[in-house]
Design a protein around this motif. Structure first.
Motif, mmCIF file in Angstrom:
data_model
loop_
_atom_site.group_PDB
_atom_site.id
_atom_site.type_symbol
_atom_site.label_atom_id
_atom_site.label_comp_id
_atom_site.label_asym_id
_atom_site.label_seq_id
_atom_site.Cartn_x
_atom_site.Cartn_y
_atom_site.Cartn_z
ATOM 1 N N LEU A 14 0.693 -1.309 0.042
ATOM 2 C CA LEU A 14 -0.082 -0.038 0.118
ATOM 3 C C LEU A 14 0.791 1.184 -0.098
ATOM 4 N N ASP A 15 1.804 1.168 0.677
ATOM 5 C CA ASP A 15 2.810 2.273 0.704
ATOM 6 C C ASP A 15 3.595 2.810 -0.431
ATOM 7 N N ARG A 16 3.904 1.635 -1.130
ATOM 8 C CA ARG A 16 4.487 1.923 -2.213
ATOM 9 C C ARG A 16 3.359 2.257 -3.464
ATOM 10 N N SER A 17 2.092 1.745 -3.500
ATOM 11 C CA SER A 17 1.262 2.439 -4.496
ATOM 12 C C SER A 17 0.822 3.693 -4.149
ATOM 13 N N LYS A 18 0.707 4.096 -2.875
ATOM 14 C CA LYS A 18 0.408 5.438 -2.460
ATOM 15 C C LYS A 18 1.556 6.531 -2.928
ATOM 16 N N THR A 19 2.797 6.047 -2.823
ATOM 17 C CA THR A 19 3.871 6.900 -3.553
ATOM 18 C C THR A 19 3.908 6.964 -5.004
ATOM 19 N N PHE A 20 3.286 5.739 -5.667
ATOM 20 C CA PHE A 20 3.063 6.098 -7.151
ATOM 21 C C PHE A 20 2.321 6.797 -7.616
ATOM 22 N N PHE A 21 0.702 6.803 -6.957
ATOM 23 C CA PHE A 21 -0.080 7.627 -7.443
ATOM 24 C C PHE A 21 0.081 9.141 -7.031
ATOM 25 N N GLY A 22 0.894 9.154 -5.837
ATOM 26 C CA GLY A 22 1.116 10.444 -5.461
ATOM 27 C C GLY A 22 2.194 11.207 -6.456
ATOM 28 N N GLU A 23 2.947 10.508 -7.044
ATOM 29 C CA GLU A 23 4.017 10.904 -8.106
ATOM 30 C C GLU A 23 3.322 11.142 -9.404
ATOM 31 N N LEU A 24 2.042 10.657 -9.600
ATOM 32 C CA LEU A 24 1.405 10.818 -10.669
ATOM 33 C C LEU A 24 0.446 12.379 -10.765
ATOM 34 N N GLN A 45 -13.304 7.827 -7.691
ATOM 35 C CA GLN A 45 -12.073 7.456 -6.868
ATOM 36 C C GLN A 45 -11.532 6.089 -6.958
ATOM 37 N N VAL A 46 -10.367 5.861 -6.938
ATOM 38 C CA VAL A 46 -9.837 4.567 -6.921
ATOM 39 C C VAL A 46 -9.374 4.267 -5.437
ATOM 40 N N MET A 47 -9.897 3.167 -5.050
ATOM 41 C CA MET A 47 -9.687 2.619 -3.490
ATOM 42 C C MET A 47 -8.520 1.634 -3.642
ATOM 43 N N LEU A 48 -7.538 1.809 -3.265
ATOM 44 C CA LEU A 48 -6.222 0.792 -3.044
ATOM 45 C C LEU A 48 -6.398 0.037 -1.912
ATOM 46 N N LEU A 49 -6.717 -1.240 -1.940
ATOM 47 C CA LEU A 49 -6.863 -2.062 -0.824
ATOM 48 C C LEU A 49 -5.567 -3.121 -0.972
ATOM 49 N N THR A 50 -5.140 -3.411 0.291
ATOM 50 C CA THR A 50 -4.298 -4.272 0.596
ATOM 51 C C THR A 50 -4.844 -5.645 -0.149
ATOM 52 N N GLU A 51 -4.066 -6.636 -0.547
ATOM 53 C CA GLU A 51 -4.563 -7.931 -1.159
ATOM 54 C C GLU A 51 -5.484 -8.595 -0.115
ATOM 55 N N PRO A 52 -5.285 -8.691 1.293
ATOM 56 C CA PRO A 52 -5.981 -9.428 1.828
ATOM 57 C C PRO A 52 -7.223 -8.932 2.312
ATOM 58 N N THR A 53 -7.355 -7.623 2.416
ATOM 59 C CA THR A 53 -8.449 -6.620 2.578
ATOM 60 C C THR A 53 -9.257 -6.815 1.317
ATOM 61 N N PHE A 54 -8.732 -6.762 0.041
ATOM 62 C CA PHE A 54 -9.563 -6.758 -1.234
ATOM 63 C C PHE A 54 -10.201 -8.101 -1.280
ATOM 64 N N ALA A 55 -9.402 -9.162 -0.950
ATOM 65 C CA ALA A 55 -9.925 -10.657 -0.781
ATOM 66 C C ALA A 55 -11.084 -10.897 -0.091
ATOM 67 N N SER A 56 -10.966 -9.994 1.054
ATOM 68 C CA SER A 56 -12.240 -10.263 1.912
ATOM 69 C C SER A 56 -13.599 -9.599 1.345
ATOM 70 N N TYR A 57 -13.424 -8.802 0.479
ATOM 71 C CA TYR A 57 -14.762 -8.138 -0.242
ATOM 72 C C TYR A 57 -15.053 -8.993 -1.370
ATOM 73 N N ALA A 58 -14.069 -9.601 -2.018
ATOM 74 C CA ALA A 58 -14.428 -10.504 -3.593
ATOM 75 C C ALA A 58 -15.099 -11.799 -3.199
ATOM 76 N N ARG A 59 -16.157 -11.951 -3.992
ATOM 77 C CA ARG A 59 -16.810 -13.181 -3.801
ATOM 78 C C ARG A 59 -16.085 -14.507 -4.589
ATOM 79 N N THR A 60 -14.972 -14.143 -5.341
ATOM 80 C CA THR A 60 -14.242 -15.154 -6.084
ATOM 81 C C THR A 60 -12.594 -14.909 -5.979
ATOM 82 N N GLU A 61 -11.745 -15.835 -6.451
ATOM 83 C CA GLU A 61 -10.207 -15.595 -6.307
ATOM 84 C C GLU A 61 -9.967 -14.375 -6.753
ATOM 85 N N VAL A 62 -9.022 -13.571 -6.079
ATOM 86 C CA VAL A 62 -8.409 -12.426 -6.555
ATOM 87 C C VAL A 62 -7.558 -12.871 -7.841
#
Length: 130
Positions: A14-24, A45-62
């Motif tokens: 998440l920190d690396r992704s926040k830095t990336f989009f901030g640089e844009l 808005q684009v919600m950047l979610l850590t993979e475990p958090t994203f997986a907790s919302y997804a109904r199928t495999e990420v």
């Protein structure tokens, strides 16, 4: 009726992704330990979610965005200069170019994959004469 679109993307770091989009040049609207909201426009808005958090919302495999494409996120910009500026910033921040630039019939588009492999494009459409 006004509707806001929230696109959710899984990210490995998440920190690396926040830095990336901030640089844009994108601002953020809130963040927690496992998610951050990138403001694309007043209505998107684009919600950047850590993979475990994203997986907790997804109904199928990420899906692994480096192995398959489920969506291409396209940012509409006002002119070709803005397209080049955004994609050049993305590449300088660690993105990978995707495809060749397209400049056909009033459409200028360039693509890139973000740090997690999600496919993005920057697009400018000429206003049809009418």
């Amino acid at each position: 009726m006004s509707t806001t679109l929230f696109v959710n993307l899984p990210v490995k770091d998440l920190d690396r992704s926040k830095t990336f989009f901030g640089e844009l040049g994108f601002p953020f609207f809130g963040a927690t330990d496992d998610m951050a909201s990138v403001v694309i426009s007043e209505q998107t808005q684009v919600m950047l979610l850590t993979e475990p958090t994203f997986a907790s919302y997804a109904r199928t495999e990420v899906a692994d965005p480096t192995k398959s494409t489920q969506v291409i996120l396209v940012l509409g910009l006002d002119n070709p200069v803005q397209v080049d500026e955004l994609v050049d910033k993305a590449l300088a921040a660690g993105a990978t170019a995707v495809g060749e630039p397209v400049n056909v019939a009033g459409r200028y588009q360039r693509g890139f994959a973000d740090l997690d492999g999600h496919h993005w494009a920057a697009l400018c459409l000429a206003t049809p004469e009418g």
